[in-house]
Design an enzyme around this catalytic site. Sequence first.
Site, PDB file in Angstrom:
ATOM      1  N   LYS A  52       0.842  -1.205   0.000  1.00 44.96           N
ATOM      2  CA  LYS A  52       0.000   0.000   0.000  1.00 44.96           C
ATOM      3  C   LYS A  52       0.876   1.254   0.000  1.00 44.96           C
ATOM      4  O   LYS A  52       0.611   2.215  -0.724  1.00 44.96           O
ATOM      5  CB  LYS A  52      -0.942  -0.021   1.217  1.00 44.96           C
ATOM      6  CG  LYS A  52      -2.057  -1.045   1.058  1.00 44.96           C
ATOM      7  CD  LYS A  52      -2.821  -1.328   2.339  1.00 44.96           C
ATOM      8  CE  LYS A  52      -3.789  -2.485   2.097  1.00 44.96           C
ATOM      9  NZ  LYS A  52      -4.516  -2.934   3.294  1.00 44.96           N
ATOM     10  N   GLN A  96      -4.705  -1.948   9.555  1.00 44.66           N
ATOM     11  CA  GLN A  96      -4.563  -3.235   8.862  1.00 44.66           C
ATOM     12  C   GLN A  96      -5.153  -4.365   9.707  1.00 44.66           C
ATOM     13  O   GLN A  96      -4.807  -4.531  10.865  1.00 44.66           O
ATOM     14  CB  GLN A  96      -3.067  -3.489   8.583  1.00 44.66           C
ATOM     15  CG  GLN A  96      -2.797  -4.719   7.760  1.00 44.66           C
ATOM     16  CD  GLN A  96      -3.349  -4.616   6.338  1.00 44.66           C
ATOM     17  OE1 GLN A  96      -3.207  -3.608   5.667  1.00 44.66           O
ATOM     18  NE2 GLN A  96      -4.007  -5.671   5.888  1.00 44.66           N
ATOM     19  N   ASP A 119     -11.028   2.306   3.799  1.00 48.17           N
ATOM     20  CA  ASP A 119     -11.349   0.893   3.547  1.00 48.17           C
ATOM     21  C   ASP A 119     -12.832   0.740   3.226  1.00 48.17           C
ATOM     22  O   ASP A 119     -13.254  -0.274   2.686  1.00 48.17           O
ATOM     23  CB  ASP A 119     -11.040   0.039   4.794  1.00 48.17           C
ATOM     24  CG  ASP A 119      -9.661  -0.602   4.723  1.00 48.17           C
ATOM     25  OD1 ASP A 119      -9.225  -0.906   3.598  1.00 48.17           O
ATOM     26  OD2 ASP A 119      -9.048  -0.812   5.782  1.00 48.17           O
TER      27      ASP A 119
END
Length: 284
Positions: A52, A96, A119
């Site tokens: 990422k 995460q 997200d």
Amino acid sequence: MATIIRGKDVADHVLSGVKADVAALLARGIEPCLAVILVGDDPASQVYVRKKKEKCAELGIRSLEFTLPAETKQEELLALIAKLNSDPGVHGILCQLPLPKHLDEQTIVRAVRPEKDVDGFTCRISADAERDLMPCTPAGVMEILRYAGISVAGKRCCVVGRSNIVGKPMATLLLLADGTVTVCHSRTKDLPAVTREADILVAAVGKPRFITADMVKEGAAVIDVGVNRGADKKILGDVDFDAVEKKASFITPVPGGVGVMTIAMLMKNTVRAAALQNPAGQDS
Ligand code: NDP
């Protein structure tokens, strides 16, 4: 034989738009910024975080990494999220997953301000897609369908899997695109009879080669979300690719399909978040 839809082609298409949006923000003095929080030392999570950050760097998006020890207390993590929530220089926050067991994932995920939840886990998904930060994986599947010219309206769509991060939002997006949607799960009776009805079949089960050719309608578009490790550590999808490829009209491979799109959609969400938090016309 099915047309294989390569995630990279679709991602390149999406990311060329993201690059243009980054340039427009930079021209206004706004540097889009993503904060990534990693708790613990799970090797797979470390790889995802690295990828990422690399993608951010490639696109001109600033990334901040916060690596916390596995024993971090929930209050400490919530305090960091609160700090990032109120920092106007941070436009997107992602924590995460999975988190260490002693942390409550739902509480952590919900602590991120919806405007910064890149997200898309807290997204309520409305018809006003331009203002929403869509959940990345299902939004990536919709981009794949659009790119391949597969129209959803009026089609029978079947999603196998009903998780909060993939199956349910996937079904909602297909419904918003006017599909006739069925959601299947582990309690579905005679699953093959249901999946065989589908013009568009999305597999999000988490079981290697679970969708076999006899479960697929001739000419269906088959999208494989699954990422599973085989005995030899090889990455396998939820679809028995070699057999299903002969029957479907379109199919996505694993790896190289939906997974590539998830990260592209994260970048798109980050830049969208930066733009929504800094509406044009409010520049000083
Ligand atoms: P979950 O384990 O949360 O959900 C799996 C779903 O599959 C559940 O709804 C479950 O049903 C259903 N299921 C399990 N067994 C069966 C069965 N025998 N018949 C029918 N349905 C069944 O997984 P996720 O949704 O998080 O992920 C699904 C897959 O997608 C995984 O392989 C994951 O690694 C992958 N993934 C890939 C991403 C990408 O970027 N490509 C991103 C996120 C996930 P029930 O609810 O009844 O238990």
